[in-house]
Scaffold this motif. Sequence first.
Motif, PDB file in Angstrom:
ATOM      1  N   LEU A 125     -57.139  34.742  64.484  1.00 45.29           N
ATOM      2  CA  LEU A 125     -57.365  36.231  65.028  1.00 45.29           C
ATOM      3  C   LEU A 125     -58.670  36.574  64.751  1.00 45.29           C
ATOM      4  O   LEU A 125     -58.975  38.118  65.269  1.00 45.29           O
ATOM      5  N   ARG A 126     -59.522  36.044  64.021  1.00 47.94           N
ATOM      6  CA  ARG A 126     -60.871  36.519  63.583  1.00 47.94           C
ATOM      7  C   ARG A 126     -61.645  37.057  64.754  1.00 47.94           C
ATOM      8  O   ARG A 126     -62.332  37.974  64.906  1.00 47.94           O
ATOM      9  N   GLY A 127     -61.679  36.127  65.899  1.00 47.73           N
ATOM     10  CA  GLY A 127     -62.570  36.332  67.007  1.00 47.73           C
ATOM     11  C   GLY A 127     -62.040  37.712  67.749  1.00 47.73           C
ATOM     12  O   GLY A 127     -62.902  38.651  68.275  1.00 47.73           O
ATOM     13  N   LEU A 128     -60.800  37.767  67.796  1.00 49.82           N
ATOM     14  CA  LEU A 128     -60.072  39.215  68.206  1.00 49.82           C
ATOM     15  C   LEU A 128     -60.817  40.306  67.610  1.00 49.82           C
ATOM     16  O   LEU A 128     -61.170  41.336  67.739  1.00 49.82           O
ATOM     17  N   GLU A 129     -60.410  40.082  66.131  1.00 55.14           N
ATOM     18  CA  GLU A 129     -60.891  41.064  65.189  1.00 55.14           C
ATOM     19  C   GLU A 129     -62.363  41.633  65.347  1.00 55.14           C
ATOM     20  O   GLU A 129     -62.738  42.821  65.200  1.00 55.14           O
ATOM     21  N   LEU A 130     -63.272  40.632  65.300  1.00 49.12           N
ATOM     22  CA  LEU A 130     -64.511  40.691  65.640  1.00 49.12           C
ATOM     23  C   LEU A 130     -64.983  41.519  66.924  1.00 49.12           C
ATOM     24  O   LEU A 130     -66.108  42.265  66.738  1.00 49.12           O
ATOM     25  N   SER A 131     -64.191  40.908  67.901  1.00 46.42           N
ATOM     26  CA  SER A 131     -64.623  41.670  69.399  1.00 46.42           C
ATOM     27  C   SER A 131     -64.303  43.077  69.254  1.00 46.42           C
ATOM     28  O   SER A 131     -64.858  43.971  69.648  1.00 46.42           O
ATOM     29  N   LYS A 132     -63.109  43.635  68.545  1.00 50.20           N
ATOM     30  CA  LYS A 132     -62.916  44.980  68.197  1.00 50.20           C
ATOM     31  C   LYS A 132     -64.165  45.763  67.598  1.00 50.20           C
ATOM     32  O   LYS A 132     -64.184  46.739  67.979  1.00 50.20           O
ATOM     33  N   VAL A 168     -54.152  43.037  61.784  1.00 44.13           N
ATOM     34  CA  VAL A 168     -54.405  41.950  60.673  1.00 44.13           C
ATOM     35  C   VAL A 168     -56.037  41.872  60.152  1.00 44.13           C
ATOM     36  O   VAL A 168     -57.063  41.459  60.975  1.00 44.13           O
ATOM     37  N   LYS A 169     -56.255  42.234  59.208  1.00 49.49           N
ATOM     38  CA  LYS A 169     -57.554  42.672  58.767  1.00 49.49           C
ATOM     39  C   LYS A 169     -58.199  41.489  57.866  1.00 49.49           C
ATOM     40  O   LYS A 169     -57.766  41.031  56.907  1.00 49.49           O
ATOM     41  N   THR A 170     -59.040  40.664  58.489  1.00 49.65           N
ATOM     42  CA  THR A 170     -59.531  39.674  57.671  1.00 49.65           C
ATOM     43  C   THR A 170     -61.240  39.947  57.400  1.00 49.65           C
ATOM     44  O   THR A 170     -61.763  39.551  56.347  1.00 49.65           O
ATOM     45  N   ILE A 171     -61.715  41.145  58.015  1.00 52.23           N
ATOM     46  CA  ILE A 171     -63.221  41.340  57.937  1.00 52.23           C
ATOM     47  C   ILE A 171     -63.187  42.789  57.424  1.00 52.23           C
ATOM     48  O   ILE A 171     -62.956  43.775  58.022  1.00 52.23           O
ATOM     49  N   CYS A 172     -63.656  42.903  56.059  1.00 49.73           N
ATOM     50  CA  CYS A 172     -63.650  44.162  55.333  1.00 49.73           C
ATOM     51  C   CYS A 172     -65.140  43.947  54.532  1.00 49.73           C
ATOM     52  O   CYS A 172     -65.345  42.955  54.004  1.00 49.73           O
TER      53      CYS A 172
END
Length: 188
Positions: free
Chosen positions: A99-106, A148-152
Amino acid sequence: MKKVLEKAALTLWVLAVFFSCLIVVVSLLPFSPVRSSLSFIEKEKLTAIVPQGWGFFTKNPQEERLNFYKRTPQGEWVADDTANASSTNLFGASRKSRLRGLELSKLLAQAEGPETTEWEVCPSTNRDVCLDFIKGKPAKDIDNNYPVKTICGPTLLTQQKPNPWAYNQAGFENGNEIKYLFMEVRCG
């Protein structure tokens, strides 16, 4: 008689595979006199079966690579590139890393996208010098509203064209400029 039938069946199977591949190849060709007369399948329907098309083979090898760094409590930048098959991701069973790629794109969308003018250029083409340079720079504040937060926290993204294979001995010092985007990602 049995050997003749086996040879005939094998020949038919090889021909069927050959013509199936030929149909796919011709249907994926760009518009041309050959394609207009031999196109058996509409390209839109074929991409439902073969979505990648020729993209796997035709990706630009000199496309800028996106690197992702997290700051340690000691203030050092560490590459955050945990593989999906690592033990922290349960050897691929955890889908969280995917999911990290989607989170990063957001997050990039909030920073006006990957082509944003927020990207700055490092004064050096050496990665380590660039990372030291960025330590004192102000971060762009971004709110992480992904479910789903993995980048903080302090997050650094860099882009750099890779070395051509012939010059691989130069390592990270490849003469290509490094662009960076330094973000303070708030997870609420």
